[in-house]
Design an enzyme around this catalytic site. Structure first.
Site, short mmCIF file in Angstrom:
data_model
loop_
_atom_site.label_atom_id
_atom_site.label_comp_id
_atom_site.label_asym_id
_atom_site.label_seq_id
_atom_site.Cartn_x
_atom_site.Cartn_y
_atom_site.Cartn_z
N ARG A 54 57.32 32.66 87.99
CA ARG A 54 58.00 32.62 86.70
C ARG A 54 57.30 33.43 85.61
O ARG A 54 57.94 34.22 84.90
CB ARG A 54 58.11 31.17 86.20
CG ARG A 54 59.28 30.42 86.75
CD ARG A 54 58.90 28.98 86.97
NE ARG A 54 57.90 28.93 88.02
CZ ARG A 54 58.21 28.86 89.31
NH1 ARG A 54 59.45 28.75 89.68
NH2 ARG A 54 57.27 28.87 90.24
N THR A 55 56.01 33.22 85.44
CA THR A 55 55.35 33.79 84.27
C THR A 55 55.32 35.32 84.36
O THR A 55 55.68 36.02 83.40
CB THR A 55 53.92 33.22 84.13
OG1 THR A 55 53.99 31.80 84.23
CG2 THR A 55 53.32 33.61 82.79
N LYS A 84 35.41 44.68 93.54
CA LYS A 84 34.17 45.48 93.55
C LYS A 84 33.18 44.97 92.52
O LYS A 84 32.12 45.57 92.34
CB LYS A 84 34.50 46.95 93.26
CG LYS A 84 35.52 47.58 94.19
CD LYS A 84 35.88 48.98 93.69
CE LYS A 84 37.23 49.40 94.21
NZ LYS A 84 37.78 50.54 93.45
N ARG A 105 46.62 36.44 83.86
CA ARG A 105 46.39 35.09 84.44
C ARG A 105 45.11 35.17 85.25
O ARG A 105 44.93 36.08 86.06
CB ARG A 105 47.56 34.67 85.34
CG ARG A 105 47.25 33.39 86.11
CD ARG A 105 48.45 32.84 86.84
NE ARG A 105 49.39 32.23 85.91
CZ ARG A 105 50.47 31.55 86.30
NH1 ARG A 105 50.74 31.41 87.60
NH2 ARG A 105 51.28 31.02 85.42
N HIS A 133 47.91 27.24 79.00
CA HIS A 133 49.05 28.09 79.36
C HIS A 133 49.94 28.12 78.11
O HIS A 133 51.03 27.53 78.08
CB HIS A 133 49.77 27.49 80.56
CG HIS A 133 50.70 28.43 81.29
ND1 HIS A 133 51.16 29.62 80.74
CD2 HIS A 133 51.25 28.34 82.53
CE1 HIS A 133 51.96 30.22 81.63
NE2 HIS A 133 52.03 29.47 82.72
N1 CP Z 1 55.32 27.69 85.24
C1 CP Z 1 54.55 28.64 85.78
O1 CP Z 1 53.48 29.00 85.22
O2 CP Z 1 55.02 29.15 86.95
P1 CP Z 1 54.37 30.32 87.79
O3 CP Z 1 53.06 29.81 88.33
O4 CP Z 1 55.36 30.66 88.85
O5 CP Z 1 54.13 31.49 86.84
#
Ligand code: CP
Length: 308
Positions: A54-55, A84, A105, A133
Site C-alpha cells: 500500500r504505502t 555494501k 521505509r 508511520h
Molecule cells: N499499511 C501499510 O503500511 O501497508 P504496507 O506495508 O503494504 O505499505
C-alpha cells in the site's frame, strides 16, 4: 533565508490546522481532474528497505496522478548499496540529487530522522521499524473524518499488537490534536501500548484505558482499529504465539458493533478480520486504503509547496 525543508517524519510535528488543511487538500485530490498536473516535472524517489504494497504503490500512484514521475528501489536492503555498507545518510544525500522528495521505509526506528538530518529535499517517513508511520496515521484520521464527519468526541478501540504496531502508535498520537475522545487499548498482554505513547497522551489530556475484553468494548465504540500482530518484530516464536489470534473481528463481533461503528485496519491482514466481514458496509478498511492515495497526493503537494 531559504524556507525549511518540509520533512514528514513523525506525527507530533503536526498541529490541528495543518491536519485540517491536509484533509481539505485530500478532498480536492479525490476530485482532481486527470488533466490537472500540479507536480509536472517533479520526481519522487521511493526507497523501501522493508516490504510494502500500500504505502509504496499509493505514493507512486499519487505522484503519477499529480503529473510527476517516480524512481524507485523496492528492496533497498538487498538491491541498493546498503548491502555494501552505505549509510542511510549517504544514500539520501545521493538520491536527493536525483529526486525532489524521498519516501523511505526502513527497518530501524529513527532511520527517517537520520535521513531527514542529511537530506536537502523532503523526506517522508513510510515506516521506521516499530517507530512511527505518520502518513498512515494521517490517512487513518482522514478516513475517520470522511466516514463519520468528525474527529472529536469519539470512542476508538485500538486492537491487537500495540507494542510493535507502528500504525496504532502513530494514530494514538494523532488524538492529541482532538478533543473529547477516549482511546481503548485492547491488546494481548505481551504487546501493550508503550509507556512513551501513554505519557504523551497524559500530557495532552487524552483519556485512555486498557480493556482486555473486546466483546465488552464493541457496543460502545465509534471506531475499531484492528491491527496485525507484527510477527517479524518478535524476538522469540513463543512470544508471538502468545499474541496471535487473541482478537478477531468476525461476524459475531460485527453483531456487537453499533450500526454507525466502523472497522479500520491499516492492512495487510492475516486472520484478524475474517473475509465474511468484508461486505459489511461498516467495514471501511478498503476505502481507508484507497484514501491513502488522496492523502499522499495532499502530502506531496504540501512538502513541495504546490497547490492542489
Ligand atoms: N499499511 C501499510 O503500511 O501497508 P504496507 O506495508 O503494504 O505499505
Amino acid at each position: 533565508m531559504a524556507d525549511a525543508v518540509r520533512h514528514v517524519v513523525e506525527v507530533n510535528q503536526f498541529d490541528r490546522a495543518r491536519v485540517e488543511a491536509l484533509f481539505a487538500a485530500a478532498d480536492r485530490a479525490r476530485a482532481l481532474p486527470r488533466s490537472a498536473q500540479p507536480l509536472a516535472g517533479y520526481i519522487l524517489a521511493t526507497i523501501f528497505y522493508e516490504p510494502s504494497t500500500r504505502t509504496r504503490l499509493s505514493f507512486e500512484s499519487a505522484m503519477q496522478r499529480l503529473g510527476g514521475s517516480v524512481i524507485s528501489t523496492e528492496n533497498a536492503r538487498e538491491f541498493s548499496s546498503a548491502i555494501k555498507g552505505e549509510t542511510v545518510e549517504d544514500t539520501v544525500r545521493i538520491v536527493s540529487g536525483y529526486a525532489d522528495a524521498i519516501v523511505i521505509r526502513h527497518h530501524e526506528q529513527g532511520a527517517a530522522h537520520r535521513a531527514a538530518s542529511a537530506s536537502p529535499v523532503p523526506i517522508l517517513n513510510a515506516g521506521d521499524g516499530p517507530g512511527e508511520h505518520p502518513t498512515q496515521a494521517l490517512l487513518d484520521l482522514y478516513t475517520i473524518h470522511h466516514e463519520l464527519g468528525r474527529i472529536d468526541n469519539l470512542k476508538v478501540a485500538l486492537v491487537g499488537d500495540l507494542r510493535y504496531g507502528r500504525t496504532a502508535r502513530s494514530l494514538a498520537r494523532m488524538f492529541r490534536l482532538t478533543t473529547g475522545s477516549e482511546l481503548i487499548f485492547v491488546s494481548p498482554t505481551v504487546v501493550p501500548m508503550g509507556a512513551d505513547v501513554r505519557a504523551e497522551l497524559d500530557a495532552a489530556g487524552v483519556r485512555y484505558r486498557d480493556e482486555p475484553n473486546l466483546a465488552a468494548v464493541l457496543p460502545e465504540v465509534d471506531v475499531v482499529y484492528q491491527t496485525r500482530v507484527q510477527q517479524e518484530r518478535f524476538t522469540t516464536p513463543e512470544e508471538y504465539e502468545r499474541a496471535r489470534g487473541v482478537y478477531v473481528i468476525d461476524r459475531a463481533a460485527m453483531d456487537l458493533l453499533g450500526p454507525k461503528g466502523i472497522v479500520l485496519h491499516p492492512l495487510p491482514r492475516v486472520d484478524e478480520i475474517t473475509v465474511e466481514v468484508d461486505d459489511d458496509p461498516r467495514a471501511a478498511y478498503f476505502r481507508q486504503a484507497r484514501n491513502g492515495v488522496y492523502m499522499r497526493m495532499a502530502l506531496l503537494c504540501d512538502v513541495l509547496n504546490q497547490s492542489i
